[in-house]
Design an enzyme around this catalytic site. Structure first.
Site, PDB file in Angstrom:
ATOM      1  N   GLU A  99      -2.970  -8.238   4.845  1.00 12.35           N
ATOM      2  CA  GLU A  99      -2.933  -6.677   4.440  1.00 12.35           C
ATOM      3  C   GLU A  99      -2.207  -6.010   3.540  1.00 12.35           C
ATOM      4  O   GLU A  99      -1.321  -6.935   3.724  1.00 12.35           O
ATOM      5  CB  GLU A  99      -2.915  -6.582   6.241  1.00 12.35           C
ATOM      6  CG  GLU A  99      -1.997  -4.551   5.887  1.00 12.35           C
ATOM      7  CD  GLU A  99      -3.697  -4.424   6.342  1.00 12.35           C
ATOM      8  OE1 GLU A  99      -4.536  -4.296   5.142  1.00 12.35           O
ATOM      9  OE2 GLU A  99      -3.466  -4.106   7.895  1.00 12.35           O
ATOM     10  N   ASP A 100      -2.502  -5.176   3.348  1.00 13.34           N
ATOM     11  CA  ASP A 100      -1.646  -5.104   2.115  1.00 13.34           C
ATOM     12  C   ASP A 100      -0.221  -4.939   2.293  1.00 13.34           C
ATOM     13  O   ASP A 100       1.002  -4.805   1.528  1.00 13.34           O
ATOM     14  CB  ASP A 100      -1.816  -3.922   0.711  1.00 13.34           C
ATOM     15  CG  ASP A 100      -2.865  -2.855   1.674  1.00 13.34           C
ATOM     16  OD1 ASP A 100      -3.049  -2.296   2.946  1.00 13.34           O
ATOM     17  OD2 ASP A 100      -3.276  -1.404   0.459  1.00 13.34           O
ATOM     18  N   ASP A 103       2.499  -0.067   7.629  1.00 10.86           N
ATOM     19  CA  ASP A 103       3.084   0.616   7.494  1.00 10.86           C
ATOM     20  C   ASP A 103       3.753   1.087   8.956  1.00 10.86           C
ATOM     21  O   ASP A 103       4.784   0.629   9.673  1.00 10.86           O
ATOM     22  CB  ASP A 103       2.853   2.041   6.993  1.00 10.86           C
ATOM     23  CG  ASP A 103       3.402   3.238   7.481  1.00 10.86           C
ATOM     24  OD1 ASP A 103       4.578   3.650   6.281  1.00 10.86           O
ATOM     25  OD2 ASP A 103       3.284   4.504   6.559  1.00 10.86           O
ATOM     26  N   PHE A 152       6.592   5.854  -1.377  1.00  8.47           N
ATOM     27  CA  PHE A 152       4.405   6.481  -1.106  1.00  8.47           C
ATOM     28  C   PHE A 152       4.433   4.725  -2.681  1.00  8.47           C
ATOM     29  O   PHE A 152       4.822   5.032  -3.613  1.00  8.47           O
ATOM     30  CB  PHE A 152       3.994   6.922  -0.744  1.00  8.47           C
ATOM     31  CG  PHE A 152       2.310   7.071  -0.976  1.00  8.47           C
ATOM     32  CD1 PHE A 152       2.812   7.002   0.243  1.00  8.47           C
ATOM     33  CD2 PHE A 152       2.015   6.635  -2.065  1.00  8.47           C
ATOM     34  CE1 PHE A 152       1.213   6.454   0.075  1.00  8.47           C
ATOM     35  CE2 PHE A 152       0.400   6.456  -2.350  1.00  8.47           C
ATOM     36  CZ  PHE A 152      -0.100   6.670  -0.696  1.00  8.47           C
ATOM     37  N   ARG A 165      -4.956   0.966  -8.021  1.00 11.16           N
ATOM     38  CA  ARG A 165      -5.575  -0.110  -7.162  1.00 11.16           C
ATOM     39  C   ARG A 165      -4.796  -0.764  -8.109  1.00 11.16           C
ATOM     40  O   ARG A 165      -4.145  -2.332  -8.159  1.00 11.16           O
ATOM     41  CB  ARG A 165      -6.559   0.085  -6.568  1.00 11.16           C
ATOM     42  CG  ARG A 165      -6.765   0.675  -5.591  1.00 11.16           C
ATOM     43  CD  ARG A 165      -7.950  -0.375  -5.119  1.00 11.16           C
ATOM     44  NE  ARG A 165      -8.421   0.700  -3.208  1.00 11.16           N
ATOM     45  CZ  ARG A 165      -8.231   1.411  -2.349  1.00 11.16           C
ATOM     46  NH1 ARG A 165      -7.083   0.209  -1.965  1.00 11.16           N
ATOM     47  NH2 ARG A 165      -8.378   2.087  -1.527  1.00 11.16           N
TER      48      ARG A 165
HETATM   49  P1  IMP Z   1      -0.850   1.746   9.287  1.00 14.98           P
HETATM   50  O1  IMP Z   1      -1.540   1.620  10.464  1.00 14.98           O
HETATM   51  O2  IMP Z   1       0.422   3.367   9.693  1.00 14.98           O
HETATM   52  O3  IMP Z   1       0.447   1.004   9.112  1.00 14.98           O
HETATM   53  O4  IMP Z   1      -1.619   2.459   7.833  1.00 14.98           O
HETATM   54  C1  IMP Z   1      -1.191   1.311   6.980  1.00 14.98           C
HETATM   55  C2  IMP Z   1      -2.388   0.980   5.239  1.00 14.98           C
HETATM   56  O5  IMP Z   1      -2.059   2.445   5.270  1.00 14.98           O
HETATM   57  C3  IMP Z   1      -2.290   0.611   4.667  1.00 14.98           C
HETATM   58  O6  IMP Z   1      -3.240  -0.623   4.478  1.00 14.98           O
HETATM   59  C4  IMP Z   1      -2.433   1.330   3.313  1.00 14.98           C
HETATM   60  O7  IMP Z   1      -4.006   0.955   3.594  1.00 14.98           O
HETATM   61  C5  IMP Z   1      -1.837   3.008   3.983  1.00 14.98           C
HETATM   62  N1  IMP Z   1      -0.186   2.389   3.521  1.00 14.98           N
HETATM   63  C6  IMP Z   1       0.807   2.526   4.051  1.00 14.98           C
HETATM   64  N2  IMP Z   1       1.837   2.900   3.019  1.00 14.98           N
HETATM   65  C7  IMP Z   1       1.235   3.313   1.521  1.00 14.98           C
HETATM   66  C8  IMP Z   1       2.051   3.268   0.845  1.00 14.98           C
HETATM   67  O8  IMP Z   1       3.153   3.338   0.350  1.00 14.98           O
HETATM   68  N3  IMP Z   1       0.591   2.945  -0.365  1.00 14.98           N
HETATM   69  C9  IMP Z   1       0.082   3.254  -0.234  1.00 14.98           C
HETATM   70  N4  IMP Z   1      -0.909   3.202   1.566  1.00 14.98           N
HETATM   71  C10 IMP Z   1      -0.399   3.028   1.834  1.00 14.98           C
HETATM   72 MG    MG Z   2      -5.059   2.837   1.689  1.00 12.15          MG
END
Ligand code: IMP
Ligand code: MG
Length: 179
Positions: A99-100, A103, A152, A165
């Site tokens: 996963e990237d 959050d 962010f 990206r």
């Molecule tokens: P989560 O379900 O809140 O953990 O969401 C994770 C997803 O939100 C990641 O796979 C990203 O696509 C997006 N995301 C969360 N924070 C960032 C950020 O700082 N920059 C870009 N995408 C983010």
């Molecule tokens: Mg995204």
């Protein structure tokens, strides 16, 4: 120029390269004698994934999945939708989800829940970036590149509105771009 939309670099190319190499070596050691399935979560993880798999020196197979949360991020917490599922079954396999960024953790929480129903032999998470202060569920990556503050970020696969990206490192996006 793309870089003009960013405030500053948060994780440099050099830091990424060094850490990804370490993660690859760690995975190679932990999975010695096995052939794990490395799952790329599209699209954000693509760049990290491409670097990571090349720093792993044991046999692996690759698969890809696209999951998205229902509704907006603000009301997330509900279900996820699989827009593109894995090509192959994972029953009895050792699976590593790449996963990237983690959050709130809600997306990965749901995704791991779903994949566990398919009875893999093991299921681990490898993320490039982690914002621990934002977590809303009890979820921890087994392999994590960098803990970052609640800002962010874009680049190295991460987007804002599908852009940025292709930046080669992790940058803090200027507030005026998304506010
Ligand atoms: P989560 O379900 O809140 O953990 O969401 C994770 C997803 O939100 C990641 O796979 C990203 O696509 C997006 N995301 C969360 N924070 C960032 C950020 O700082 N920059 C870009 N995408 C983010
Ligand atoms: Mg995204």
């Amino acid at each position: 120029m793309l870089l003009n939309d960013t405030d500053r670099v948060l994780v440099t190319k050099e830091q990424l390269a060094a850490r990804v190499k370490e993660l690859g070596q760690q995975i190679s050691r932990d999975y010695a004698g096995k052939t794990p399935v490395i799952v790329c979560t599209l699209k954000g993880a693509t760049v990290f994934f491409a670097d990571l798999i090349r720093s792993i020196d044991i046999p692996v197979t690759l698969d890809f999945i696209v999951a998205s949360s229902y509704g907006s991020a603000a009301v997330s917490g509900g279900e996820i939708r699989i827009r593109k599922d894995l090509d192959n079954g994972i029953k009895g396999k050792d699976v590593i989800i790449v996963e990237d960024i983690i959050d709130t953790g809600l997306t990965l929480n749901k995704l791991t829940e779903l994949l566990r129903t398919r009875e893999p032999a093991s299921l681990k998470i490898c993320c490039c970036l982690d914002k621990p202060s934002r977590r809303r569920v009890d979820l921890k990556a087994d392999y994590s590149g960098f803990d970052i503050p609640d800002e962010f970020v874009v680049g190295y696969g991460l987007d804002y509105d599908e852009k940025y990206r292709n930046l080669d490192a992790v940058y803090v996006l200027k507030r005026e771009i998304y506010e």
